[in-house]
Write an enzyme that holds these catalytic residues in place. Structure first.
Site, PDB file in Angstrom:
ATOM      1  N   LYS A 296     -33.144 -62.419  58.477  1.00 55.86           N
ATOM      2  CA  LYS A 296     -32.835 -61.151  57.801  1.00 55.86           C
ATOM      3  C   LYS A 296     -31.327 -61.078  57.586  1.00 55.86           C
ATOM      4  CE  LYS A 296     -33.557 -56.127  58.221  1.00 55.86           C
ATOM      5  NZ  LYS A 296     -34.070 -55.020  59.056  1.00 55.86           N
TER       6      LYS A 296
ATOM      7  N   SER B 263     -37.330 -51.610  56.905  1.00 54.42           N
ATOM      8  CA  SER B 263     -36.274 -52.261  56.156  1.00 54.42           C
ATOM      9  C   SER B 263     -36.397 -53.784  56.051  1.00 54.42           C
ATOM     10  CB  SER B 263     -34.921 -51.920  56.773  1.00 54.42           C
ATOM     11  OG  SER B 263     -34.813 -52.490  58.064  1.00 54.42           O
TER      12      SER B 263
ATOM     13  N   SER C  63     -38.958 -50.798  61.355  1.00 59.52           N
ATOM     14  CA  SER C  63     -38.550 -51.738  60.302  1.00 59.52           C
ATOM     15  C   SER C  63     -39.065 -53.167  60.433  1.00 59.52           C
ATOM     16  CB  SER C  63     -37.029 -51.779  60.194  1.00 59.52           C
ATOM     17  OG  SER C  63     -36.561 -50.646  59.513  1.00 59.52           O
TER      18      SER C  63
END
Lengths: 484, 95
Positions: A76, A151, A175
């Site tokens: 990420k 997210s 998330s």
């Protein structure tokens, strides 16, 4: 090969069925091809990946390797990666080259993981749809008109489309689990403090936790074995003994007591999702688990408390973006204040500014007791609810989300409705508990996740239950047709 | 809950954000809605509850007083837009 799990790729490399270089080249081609429609990567690190794969092959030939040497992974874009652009989904950091590796990244590199690239995400991890990214939204591989969740939407999208066998995510209010649910993959938010936050760009420091996103619970365990553990560079890192998370995978779950929080099966829950979660529960019952109804009476207050604590910590953390030392700097500032204000105005997107404003307001003179202190007290109440429940049961089960992945733009201009959609996930963050989302069926060809929540440091147990569930079902094996 | 223009401007100033005149009305509305959501917390009595700052019972640790960081000024300054002779440049602060 791209449909394989990490565990399968590990044995393929071990038995020399394939080299890491062949594997990585194959995955990089898939990433480049499908990123056009999915936008799940912000950066694809092709050259570096191939270089690392060649080193992995040499290390394997010399017998100098781990179980996972040469397997691909995506990081990420919130994790600092030395020498590689690390944007956090923001214009603010769109040119930021991280000068060091996050501890999680360092550990994965040392264990031979080969990074394919950096995945898309909501700006500074603030969002539940990936739509707040400066780089445009990642798409859901099951239907490109739907959001992948957020997210960690890029990571979930990339794993679901099998552009990488596994990825990392971070979870501040859901998330990891919500995008895992929306994309039909397995995602674990570990106990707060279990995985180091060093080099993980801060959003809300008392809630943030990094963790694995993969196809199976077994792969989640393999990654946890690498990333979990104490880190002197993170002052909130937990110093508890590290476990072998694969050790209990095959334990029987017979006799385990699983609580069903009644508040997680409320009016907010879509009926079809409720039915699928109930099927999941029946599956676990067949395996010998016992279910009892339990109460988490203050669940509804988790969203209000979260939207004080998270923005307050965010407004403090994001004050570091001053336009001076790193990050976006405005042109020709007329004085220092103008430099601060305009750099921040230009560098941050709408949702980030909204949260900085809320956080600034709740911390401002005269309001601290009414909002921030109150939220910390509510947080205590929510943790106490869990404490009481874990005296009666071993773990909890319920839905991860109220519904399936929503359409792009459906909630973008309605922040409140976006915030409320995290109702089943934020409590685990407020209480610091580990929780996993596992695929449990489909509604109109969109995946649904079931959530298992454990007591502090009980990752092994919830991974064990998830693995037993996945041995009895095959929802986690489904791949969107377009990406087979 | 309602917020007026001057309150929004004050919050923006504290947060070091500039807000376009045209956006003030929408900010007033959005923030007020969010504060209404937050105020649902008031439905529970917390008079006797200790605040929880942190989910785990952590304590602050100290390390031994050794130099552990090496000087990486050039490496770190590579991300700054304006530097000179090892310093970060900002607009003139003192006349």
């Amino acid at each position: 090969m791209h449909q394989s799990t990490l565990a399968e790729l590990s044995s393929a490399l071990e038995s020399k069925k394939i080299s890491s270089e062949e594997l990585i080249r194959g995955y990089i081609e898939r990433c480049k091809k499908h990123n056009v429609s999915l936008n799940c990567f912000i950066t694809i690190t092709e050259d570096e990946a191939i270089k690392k794969a060649k080193i992995a092959d040499k290390n394997r030939a010399r017998g100098n390797h781990t179980l996972l040497t040469g397997v691909p992974v995506a990081q990420k874009d919130i994790f600092c990666t030395n020498g590689v652009k690390t944007t956090c989904g923001s214009k603010m950091l769109s040119n930021f080259i991280a000068p060091y590796d996050a501890t999680l990244v360092k550990k994965m590199n040392e264990n031979g993981f080969v990074m394919l690239g950096k995945t898309n995400m909501d700006e500074f991890a603030m969002g539940s749809s990936n739509e707040t990214s400066f780089f445009g939204p990642a798409k859901n591989p099951w239907n490109n008109d739907n959001v992948p969740g957020g997210s960690s939407g890029g990571s979930a999208s990339a794993v679901a489309a099998r552009l990488c066998p596994a990825a990392t995510g971070t979870d501040t209010g859901g998330s990891i689990r919500q995008p895992a649910s929306f994309c039909g993959i397995t995602g674990l938010k570990p106990t707060y403090g279990r995985v180091s936050r060093y080099g993980m760009i801060a959003f809300a420091s008392s809630l943030d936790q990094g963790g694995p996103m993969a196809q199976t619970a077994e792969d989640v365990a393999l990654i946890m074995n690498v990333i979990a553990g104490y880190d002197g560079n993170d002052s909130t890192s937990a110093n508890n003994k590290i476990e072998d998370y694969t050790k209990n995978l095959n334990d029987s779950i017979k006799g385990l007591k699983i609580g069903l929080p009644q508040q997680y099966f409320d009016k907010n829950l879509n009926n079809d999702v409720a039915n699928l979660v109930e099927n999941g529960i029946k599956e676990l019952e067949k395996l010998g688990a016992k279910f009892i109804d339990v109460d988490l009476p203050h669940t509804e207050l988790s969203i209000p408390a979260y939207y004080v604590v998270a923005p307050a910590e965010c407004s403090s953390n994001l004050s570091r973006y001053d336009g001076i030392r790193f990050g976006h700097r405005c042109n020709e500032p007329k004085d220092l204040k103008d430099l601060y204000c305009r750099s921040r105005q230009e560098g941050f997107g709408k949702e980030v500014k909204r949260r900085i404003m809320i956080g600034t307001y709740v911390l401002s003179a005269g309001y601290y007791d009414a909002y921030y202190l109150k939220a910390q007290k509510v947080r205590q109440i929510i943790r106490n609810d869990f404490k009481e429940v874990f005296d009666k049961v071993d773990l909890l089960a319920g839905p991860t989300t109220t519904g399936t992945a929503f359409r792009l733009n459906e909630k973008l201009n309605d922040p409140i409705s976006m915030y409320l959609s995290d109702i089943y996930t934020v409590s685990a963050n407020l209480a610091g508990l580990p929780a996993i989302s596992i695929p449990s069926g489909f509604i109109n060809e969109l995946p649904v996740g079931m959530q298992l929540i454990g007591n502090h440091f009980q990752e092994s147990l919830i991974i064990n239950v998830a693995h037993q569930y996945q041995k009895a079902t095959d929802w986690h094996k489904k791949i969107p047709k377009k990406y087979e | 809950m309602s917020l007026d223009k001057s309150e929004i401007q004050n919050i923006a100033l504290l947060a070091r954000l500039t807000i376009d005149e045209d956006d003030i009305a929408s900010h007033c509305k959005e923030l007020a809605d969010i504060i209404d959501l937050i105020e649902k917390m008031n439905s529970v009595d917390t008079a006797s509850i200790e605040p929880l700052a942190h989910p785990l019972d952590l304590f602050s640790r100290l390390r031994t007083d050794n130099v552990t960081e090496k000087n990486e000024r050039e490496n770190f300054q590579a991300n700054a837009t304006e530097t000179k002779d090892g310093y970060y440049l900002v607009p003139k602060v003192i006349e």
